[in-house]
Scaffold this motif. Structure first.
Motif, short mmCIF file in Angstrom:
data_model
loop_
_atom_site.label_atom_id
_atom_site.label_comp_id
_atom_site.label_asym_id
_atom_site.label_seq_id
_atom_site.Cartn_x
_atom_site.Cartn_y
_atom_site.Cartn_z
N VAL A 17 0.84 -1.20 0.00
CA VAL A 17 0.00 0.00 0.00
C VAL A 17 0.88 1.26 0.00
N ARG A 18 1.96 1.24 0.76
CA ARG A 18 2.86 2.40 0.81
C ARG A 18 3.54 2.64 -0.53
N VAL A 19 3.89 1.57 -1.23
CA VAL A 19 4.48 1.72 -2.57
C VAL A 19 3.48 2.37 -3.51
N VAL A 20 2.24 1.90 -3.50
CA VAL A 20 1.21 2.46 -4.37
C VAL A 20 0.95 3.93 -4.04
N GLU A 21 0.93 4.28 -2.76
CA GLU A 21 0.76 5.68 -2.37
C GLU A 21 1.88 6.54 -2.95
N ALA A 22 3.12 6.06 -2.85
CA ALA A 22 4.27 6.81 -3.38
C ALA A 22 4.19 6.93 -4.90
N ILE A 23 3.82 5.85 -5.56
CA ILE A 23 3.70 5.86 -7.03
C ILE A 23 2.64 6.88 -7.46
N GLU A 24 1.49 6.86 -6.79
CA GLU A 24 0.42 7.79 -7.16
C GLU A 24 0.81 9.25 -6.93
N SER A 25 1.63 9.49 -5.90
CA SER A 25 2.02 10.88 -5.62
C SER A 25 3.11 11.38 -6.58
N ARG A 26 3.87 10.46 -7.18
CA ARG A 26 5.01 10.86 -8.02
C ARG A 26 4.79 10.77 -9.52
N TYR A 27 3.86 9.91 -9.97
CA TYR A 27 3.76 9.61 -11.40
C TYR A 27 2.34 9.72 -11.93
N ARG A 28 2.28 10.04 -13.23
CA ARG A 28 1.04 9.98 -14.00
C ARG A 28 1.23 8.85 -15.01
N PHE A 29 0.18 8.08 -15.23
CA PHE A 29 0.27 6.93 -16.12
C PHE A 29 -0.62 7.09 -17.34
N SER A 30 -0.27 6.34 -18.39
CA SER A 30 -1.09 6.32 -19.60
C SER A 30 -2.47 5.75 -19.26
N GLU A 31 -3.40 5.98 -20.15
CA GLU A 31 -4.80 5.57 -19.94
C GLU A 31 -4.94 4.07 -19.70
N ASN A 32 -4.00 3.27 -20.22
CA ASN A 32 -4.12 1.81 -20.10
C ASN A 32 -3.53 1.26 -18.79
N VAL A 33 -3.19 2.15 -17.85
CA VAL A 33 -2.62 1.73 -16.57
C VAL A 33 -3.49 2.24 -15.43
N MET A 34 -3.92 1.32 -14.56
CA MET A 34 -4.68 1.69 -13.37
C MET A 34 -3.82 1.42 -12.15
N VAL A 35 -3.92 2.29 -11.14
CA VAL A 35 -3.21 2.10 -9.88
C VAL A 35 -4.27 1.95 -8.80
N VAL A 36 -4.19 0.83 -8.03
CA VAL A 36 -5.24 0.52 -7.05
C VAL A 36 -4.62 0.19 -5.70
N ASP A 37 -5.16 0.81 -4.65
CA ASP A 37 -4.82 0.45 -3.27
C ASP A 37 -5.81 -0.63 -2.86
N GLY A 38 -5.32 -1.87 -2.83
CA GLY A 38 -6.20 -3.00 -2.52
C GLY A 38 -6.29 -3.32 -1.04
N GLY A 39 -5.42 -2.70 -0.23
CA GLY A 39 -5.45 -2.94 1.20
C GLY A 39 -5.51 -4.42 1.54
N VAL A 40 -6.50 -4.79 2.35
CA VAL A 40 -6.67 -6.19 2.77
C VAL A 40 -7.99 -6.75 2.24
N LEU A 41 -8.42 -6.29 1.08
CA LEU A 41 -9.73 -6.67 0.57
C LEU A 41 -9.83 -8.13 0.12
N GLY A 42 -8.71 -8.79 -0.16
CA GLY A 42 -8.72 -10.21 -0.48
C GLY A 42 -9.69 -10.59 -1.56
#
Length: 158
Positions: A17-42
Motif C-alpha cells: 500500500v505504501r508503494v502504491v501511495e508513493a507511485i500515485e504521488s510521483r507519477y502519471r500513467f497512460s490511460e491503459n494503466v490503473m493504480v489501485v490500493d487494494g489494502g486487505v480486501l482479499g
C-alpha cells in the motif's frame, strides 16, 4: 493494473500500500494503466483484478530470505510463495486470483515485493530496512509497466 496490498496497521505488512501511495504521488500513467490500493480486501478484489490483462501486485513477501530482499514472482512461483506466507490477505488474494478462472479471465500476474522485517508490531510506520526498499521496488514496478506497454511520467511539483 498496479495493485498494492497489505495492512498498513502492522508495520511492514503495509509495504504494498505504501508503494502504491508513493507511485500515485510521483507519477502519471497512460490511460491503459490503473493504480489501485487494494489494502486487505482479499476475495473482495475479484471484481477489480478480473478486469485487466496484466496485474502487477506489490506486497511484503515472506520467502525465508533476509529482511529487505527483493522479489519478482511470476507464473508457478506465485501460489507456492503466497501459501508460505502467514498473512490472511495473501491467502484471500490467491483465492480471488483463482476465482478469476471461473470468469474466464485470469490476468497475467507478477508480484513484486520485499522480505519484511516486522509484520506483527502494531505500527503505521515501515521498518527502516523495508522503507529503504521503497524506491527500488518502485523502479521494478515502473519497469514492469514499460515491459507491458504502459507509460508514465513524473508529476511536476506544484
Amino acid at each position: 493494473m498496479i495493485l498494492g496490498i497489505g495492512c498498513i496497521l502492522f508495520s511492514d505488512e503495509g509495504f504494498g500500500v505504501r508503494v502504491v501511495e508513493a507511485i500515485e504521488s510521483r507519477y502519471r500513467f497512460s490511460e491503459n494503466v490503473m493504480v489501485v490500493d487494494g489494502g486487505v480486501l482479499g476475495v473482495n478484489l475479484l471484481g477489480v483484478i478480473s478486469k485487466p490483462d496484466h496485474l502487477i501486485v506489490v506486497d511484503a513477501v515472506r520467502n525465508k530470505g533476509n529482511p529487505g530482499d527483493l522479489y519478482r514472482l511470476a507464473g508457478a512461483d506465485i501460489p507456492e510463495r503466497i501459501r508460505a506466507k502467514n498473512s490472511l490477505h495473501q491467502v484471500d488474494f490467491l483465492e480471488a486470483l483463482t476465482l478469476c478462472q471461473a470468469l474466464d479471465h485470469v490476468p497475467e500476474t507478477v508480484i513484486v515485493g520485499v522480505e519484511p522485517e516486522d509484520i506483527e508490531t502494531l505500527s503505521t510506520e515501515l521498518t527502516p530496512t523495508t522503507r529503504s526498499k521503497l524506491d527500488p521496488v518502485i523502479e521494478k514496478v515502473l519497469g514492469e509497466v514499460k515491459r507491458l506497454g504502459g507509460s508514465y511520467r513524473e508529476k511536476t511539483p506544484g
